[in-house]
Design an enzyme around this catalytic site. Structure first.
Site, PDB file in Angstrom:
ATOM      1  N   MET A 140       0.864  -1.173   0.000  1.00 42.50           N
ATOM      2  CA  MET A 140       0.000   0.000   0.000  1.00 42.50           C
ATOM      3  C   MET A 140       0.901   1.223   0.000  1.00 42.50           C
ATOM      4  O   MET A 140       1.608   1.465   0.979  1.00 42.50           O
ATOM      5  CB  MET A 140      -0.912   0.001   1.224  1.00 42.50           C
ATOM      6  CG  MET A 140      -1.829  -1.188   1.273  1.00 42.50           C
ATOM      7  SD  MET A 140      -3.040  -1.140   2.604  1.00 42.50           S
ATOM      8  CE  MET A 140      -2.107  -0.660   4.000  1.00 42.50           C
ATOM      9  N   PRO A 141       0.916   1.991  -1.082  1.00 38.29           N
ATOM     10  CA  PRO A 141       1.794   3.159  -1.128  1.00 38.29           C
ATOM     11  C   PRO A 141       1.372   4.234  -0.128  1.00 38.29           C
ATOM     12  O   PRO A 141       0.188   4.519   0.025  1.00 38.29           O
ATOM     13  CB  PRO A 141       1.632   3.683  -2.553  1.00 38.29           C
ATOM     14  CG  PRO A 141       0.948   2.620  -3.313  1.00 38.29           C
ATOM     15  CD  PRO A 141       0.203   1.793  -2.330  1.00 38.29           C
ATOM     16  N   PHE A 142       2.364   4.810   0.542  1.00 40.47           N
ATOM     17  CA  PHE A 142       2.164   5.946   1.429  1.00 40.47           C
ATOM     18  C   PHE A 142       2.961   7.109   0.853  1.00 40.47           C
ATOM     19  O   PHE A 142       4.150   6.970   0.575  1.00 40.47           O
ATOM     20  CB  PHE A 142       2.664   5.647   2.846  1.00 40.47           C
ATOM     21  CG  PHE A 142       1.764   4.740   3.619  1.00 40.47           C
ATOM     22  CD1 PHE A 142       1.769   3.376   3.398  1.00 40.47           C
ATOM     23  CD2 PHE A 142       0.901   5.252   4.562  1.00 40.47           C
ATOM     24  CE1 PHE A 142       0.926   2.531   4.113  1.00 40.47           C
ATOM     25  CE2 PHE A 142       0.064   4.427   5.285  1.00 40.47           C
ATOM     26  CZ  PHE A 142       0.070   3.063   5.058  1.00 40.47           C
TER      27      PHE A 142
END
Length: 74
Positions: free
Chosen positions: A14-16
């Protein structure tokens, strides 16, 4: 980096995206920033938009300095 249903189901990859900026932007500017950053990350990383986290860190001018001088003192 590609995303597939197997990774998404396990909550992996999950990209942050964290963006730090000085105070003074309007709510509409921040809303547009979150939307546009999400679009770009989704397109480039092939990530589902619902898995992209955008964190806005707004700093007071008294809490940020460059070259030994706070922005509030300029």
């Amino acid at each position: 980096m590609c995303y597939n249903e197997k990774n998404v189901d396990r909550g992996e990859k999950m990209p942050f995206v964290t963006i730090q900026f000085l105070e003074g932007r309007s709510d509409n500017q921040k809303k547009a920033l979150v939307s546009e950053v999400t679009e770009v990350v989704s397109k480039n990383l092939k990530a589902p938009k619902e898995n992209i986290h955008v964190i806005l860190e707004e700093m007071k001018k008294t809490d940020y300095g460059v070259g030994g001088v706070r922005k509030s003192d300029i």
